[in-house]
Design an enzyme around this catalytic site. Structure first.
Site, mmCIF file in Angstrom:
data_model
loop_
_atom_site.group_PDB
_atom_site.id
_atom_site.type_symbol
_atom_site.label_atom_id
_atom_site.label_comp_id
_atom_site.label_asym_id
_atom_site.label_seq_id
_atom_site.Cartn_x
_atom_site.Cartn_y
_atom_site.Cartn_z
ATOM 1 N N TYR A 99 0.868 -1.178 0.000
ATOM 2 C CA TYR A 99 0.000 0.000 0.000
ATOM 3 C C TYR A 99 0.904 1.226 0.000
ATOM 4 O O TYR A 99 2.066 1.144 -0.406
ATOM 5 C CB TYR A 99 -0.892 -0.123 1.253
ATOM 6 C CG TYR A 99 -2.016 0.858 1.383
ATOM 7 C CD1 TYR A 99 -2.864 1.153 0.310
ATOM 8 C CD2 TYR A 99 -2.267 1.490 2.602
ATOM 9 C CE1 TYR A 99 -3.913 2.051 0.470
ATOM 10 C CE2 TYR A 99 -3.317 2.379 2.767
ATOM 11 C CZ TYR A 99 -4.133 2.657 1.684
ATOM 12 O OH TYR A 99 -5.166 3.533 1.845
ATOM 13 N N ARG A 152 -6.750 10.618 -10.225
ATOM 14 C CA ARG A 152 -6.060 11.260 -9.091
ATOM 15 C C ARG A 152 -5.519 10.147 -8.216
ATOM 16 O O ARG A 152 -6.124 9.767 -7.221
ATOM 17 C CB ARG A 152 -7.048 12.169 -8.330
ATOM 18 C CG ARG A 152 -6.431 13.264 -7.528
ATOM 19 C CD ARG A 152 -5.861 12.774 -6.184
ATOM 20 N NE ARG A 152 -6.856 12.496 -5.170
ATOM 21 C CZ ARG A 152 -6.887 11.360 -4.452
ATOM 22 N NH1 ARG A 152 -6.011 10.386 -4.647
ATOM 23 N NH2 ARG A 152 -7.812 11.193 -3.525
ATOM 24 N N LYS A 170 -5.889 -1.848 -2.415
ATOM 25 C CA LYS A 170 -6.979 -1.618 -1.447
ATOM 26 C C LYS A 170 -7.704 -2.932 -1.149
ATOM 27 O O LYS A 170 -8.066 -3.212 -0.009
ATOM 28 C CB LYS A 170 -7.989 -0.616 -2.012
ATOM 29 C CG LYS A 170 -7.449 0.804 -2.059
ATOM 30 C CD LYS A 170 -7.945 1.614 -0.881
ATOM 31 C CE LYS A 170 -7.176 2.897 -0.738
ATOM 32 N NZ LYS A 170 -7.682 3.839 0.220
ATOM 33 N N GLU A 241 -12.717 5.121 -5.936
ATOM 34 C CA GLU A 241 -11.370 5.343 -5.422
ATOM 35 C C GLU A 241 -10.530 6.182 -6.376
ATOM 36 O O GLU A 241 -10.454 5.874 -7.569
ATOM 37 C CB GLU A 241 -10.712 3.958 -5.238
ATOM 38 C CG GLU A 241 -9.354 3.976 -4.623
ATOM 39 C CD GLU A 241 -9.383 4.353 -3.152
ATOM 40 O OE1 GLU A 241 -10.317 3.953 -2.441
ATOM 41 O OE2 GLU A 241 -8.456 5.058 -2.727
ATOM 42 N N ASP A 242 -9.919 7.228 -5.857
ATOM 43 C CA ASP A 242 -8.953 8.021 -6.614
ATOM 44 C C ASP A 242 -9.475 8.551 -7.954
ATOM 45 O O ASP A 242 -8.754 8.544 -8.969
ATOM 46 C CB ASP A 242 -7.630 7.239 -6.784
ATOM 47 C CG ASP A 242 -6.828 7.216 -5.469
ATOM 48 O OD1 ASP A 242 -7.351 7.707 -4.447
ATOM 49 O OD2 ASP A 242 -5.694 6.709 -5.467
ATOM 50 N N ASP A 264 -14.239 6.471 -0.912
ATOM 51 C CA ASP A 264 -13.296 6.315 0.190
ATOM 52 C C ASP A 264 -12.504 7.591 0.464
ATOM 53 O O ASP A 264 -12.205 7.915 1.614
ATOM 54 C CB ASP A 264 -12.345 5.171 -0.167
ATOM 55 C CG ASP A 264 -11.450 4.813 0.989
ATOM 56 O OD1 ASP A 264 -11.942 4.817 2.123
ATOM 57 O OD2 ASP A 264 -10.262 4.539 0.758
ATOM 58 N N ASP A 265 -12.160 8.317 -0.598
ATOM 59 C CA ASP A 265 -11.350 9.533 -0.405
ATOM 60 C C ASP A 265 -12.137 10.602 0.332
ATOM 61 O O ASP A 265 -11.572 11.382 1.093
ATOM 62 C CB ASP A 265 -10.874 10.061 -1.767
ATOM 63 C CG ASP A 265 -10.076 8.996 -2.496
ATOM 64 O OD1 ASP A 265 -9.017 8.619 -1.987
ATOM 65 O OD2 ASP A 265 -10.546 8.503 -3.541
ATOM 66 N N ASN A 404 -0.614 11.634 0.702
ATOM 67 C CA ASN A 404 0.114 10.423 0.308
ATOM 68 C C ASN A 404 0.703 10.589 -1.077
ATOM 69 O O ASN A 404 0.179 11.371 -1.865
ATOM 70 C CB ASN A 404 -0.850 9.232 0.279
ATOM 71 C CG ASN A 404 -1.350 8.886 1.653
ATOM 72 O OD1 ASN A 404 -0.625 8.974 2.634
ATOM 73 N ND2 ASN A 404 -2.620 8.497 1.731
#
Ligand code: NAD
Length: 547
Positions: A99, A152, A170, A241-242, A264-265, A404
């Protein structure tokens, strides 16, 4: 020998090459006999513990973290039980490899390190056939999809189809941290193109050679994918996600009330950061309603965190308007003020009626925040003067550098503790080592949504909830905060150690499942003992018996 006879004889070979059923050198004598594996393996039978030892030796001998990542992914591709055994028994060592931060490096190099496909690719050319191609996925019991369009990836920007490492990583965490069975996990890349020039110019890039599709074409692809996924895998939970932030907020708004999904973000980060603030207040003795939060970055993670914080205050009886007044945002255009033109919808509730400020240090000095939260993806954006100013204003300044991977953190743990004379309450999105200052030892907590999403997913799966609600994320944040022990706080950490993550996830799942039942969203009858039921659902990395 007939084809049927040959196929029966070679049944064991198929198992040897099936990562879910393979045991490698741990196939017992009896297994080898019934599966016709004699001669196909070296004679010595190893125990799982011996296999783990060999894997650990290999990993530790590698020169770089990227080499370690590649070794681990290769192991996952040939023996999933052993992969999860190694990851689960050595979580603090393995998490940074599978991760953040290493997964970020892997995504940046994806086109060069690619060996074997993993996960599922849906691309713009698949319009009209997504239902059909989803049938190609070999596991019919998928219960969680993590989907990205790669726009992203962490704080690294648009990595197009090479962002596939994130859904894969993930979902590995769903299994390792919350015991969701590997066959229930489906990583998906929605490849709509990329605007990353260097990828478009790289002949080894794996994704579509086109610029990102936008507008109706994009929306129709997402729509078709979601409908198809729900039909092929009924009840499946979809984690966004992202995604880039314009799509992320839009898609969440569009689907959250009609689909079993979350982002999730926005929501996962919101819950983990809220939990960290609650933990920090247990150290400093402050009250939630007295906090003044200054965010650097007003995107998915920043707004998601402010929304969670507001929800927690509303739960305490504070009005939404009052609660929002505890939050200030500073982004690329300076302080988010009402006079600014064309404010994106997600930022509007937090635009303040006050004069603009275009320097973050000045914003700190004027607004006198109790906490600064870095969610900007801008390394070094909490410099010495900012930390010193925070330490002058507060006895125990809360400094969360949550971007991150590690290379994007707003400051390091050493800087936050060093520049505040050891008074900062610090957390970061990616892990930092323990910091020794004089005779004090500071253990930085990892404020990462990995503490939240696995438990939320497990709670949804166990209850068969058909929706994910805000109340579930709020309950997850409180559950996580309650699991921080006095000794964690004494060491300076506002999160429990990662080594306790399975227990943490099970307790979060318990709270989430209870809400699913109380809100009438669960499609399964409530069991007499919810916790026992959760434990029973959790995958353990044990080999199957064949003989
Ligand atoms: P985003 O693109 O939605 O938002 C980024 C925000 O940062 C935008 O508001 C942008 O204006 C602002 N920004 C960019 N450069 C800036 C600068 N120089 N000064 C001030 N503001 C600036 O991205 P996001 O989803 O909100 O993610 C942001 C970061 O948070 C990423 O690094 C991501 O990895 C991290 N993140 C961490 C976690 C976690 O669990 N710790 C979870 C999600 C995201």
């Amino acid at each position: 020998m007939s084809d049927n006879e040959a196929s029966a004889l070679h049944y064991g070979v198929k198992i040897l090459h099936d990562p879910i059923r393979n045991k490698g050198t741990a196939f017992t004598e009896a297994d080898r006999e019934v599966l016709n594996l004699r001669g196909l393996l070296p004679p010595r039978v190893h125990s799982p513990a011996e296999q783990e030892l060999r894997v650990l030796g290999n990993i530790r001998n590698k020169a770089t973290d990227l080499d370690r990542y590649l070794y681990l992914i290769a192991l996952q591709d040939r023996n999933e039980v052993l992969f999860y055994r190694v990851v689960m028994n050595n979580l603090e060592e393995m998490m940074p490899l599978i991760y953040t931060p290493t997964v970020g490096m892997a995504c940046q190099e994806f086109q060069h390190i690619f060996r074997k496909p993993r996960g599922f690719y849906v691309c713009s050319h698949d319009r009209g056939h997504i239902r059909e191609i989803l049938q190609n996925w070999p596991h019919k019991n998928a219960r969680i999809i993590v989907v990205t369009d790669g726009e992203r990836i962490l704080g690294l920007g648009d990595l197009g189809a090479d962002g596939m490492g994130i859904p894969i990583g993930k979902l590995s965490l769903y299994t390792a941290c919350a015991g969701i069975h590997p066959t229930q996990c489906l990583p998906v890349m929605l490849d709509v193109g990329t605007n990353n020039e260097s990828l478009l110019n790289d002949p080894l890039y794996n994704g579509l050679e086109q610029r990102r599709s936008r507008g109706a074409a994009y929306d129709e692809l997402v729509d078709e994918f979601i409908e198809a996924a729900e039909e092929v895998f009924p009840g499946v939970l979809i984690q966004f996600e992202d995604f880039g932030n314009t799509n992320a907020f839009r898609l969440l708004k569009k689907y959250r009330d009609k689909t079993n999904c979350f982002n999730d973000d926005i929501q996962g980060t919101g819950a983990v950061a809220l939990s960290g603030i609650i933990g920090a207040l247990r150290i400093s003795g402050g009250k939630l309603s007295e906090q003044r939060l200054l965010f650097l970055g007003a995107g998915e993670a920043g707004i998601g965190t402010a929304d969670s914080f507001v929800a927690a205050l509303v739960e305490e009886g504070v009005s939404v308007e009052q609660a929002r007044k505890c939050c200030w945002f500073f982004d690329t255009q300076g302080l988010l003020v009402a006079d600014r033109k064309n404010i994106a919808p997600h930022k509007q509730p937090y635009a303040r009626k006050q004069p603009p400020i275009d320097n973050f240090l000045e914003a700190v000095n004027i607004l006198k925040p109790t906490a600064i939260l870095g969610l900007s993806g801008q390394p070094g954006s909490f410099p010495k003067e900012v930390i010193e100013a925070m330490a002058k204003i507060n006895e125990r300044p809360i400094i969360f550098a949550l971007s991150n991977p590690t290379s994007k953190a707003e400051c390091t743990a050493e800087q936050a503790y060093g520049w505040s004379n050891g008074r900062a309450i610090f957390a970061s999105g990616s892990p930092f080592d323990v910091v020794k200052l004089g005779n004090q030892t500071h253990v930085p907590g990892q404020g990462n949504n990995v503490y939240i999403f696995p438990g939320v997913g497990l709670g949804i799966i166990v209850s068969r909830s058909k929706r994910v609600t805000n109340e579930m994320f709020l309950a997850a944040a409180h559950s996580l905060a309650n699991q921080v022990s006095k000794s964690d706080l004494l060491s300076g950490s506002v999160y429990p150690p990662l080594s306790r993550i399975r227990e943490v996830s099970a307790l979060i799942a318990f709270e989430v499942a209870k809400i699913a039942w109380s809100q009438g969203l669960a499609e399964r009858e409530e069991p007499a003992d919810i916790m026992a039921d959760i434990q029973e659902h959790m995958f353990q990395p044990d080999y199957p018996h064949y003989a």
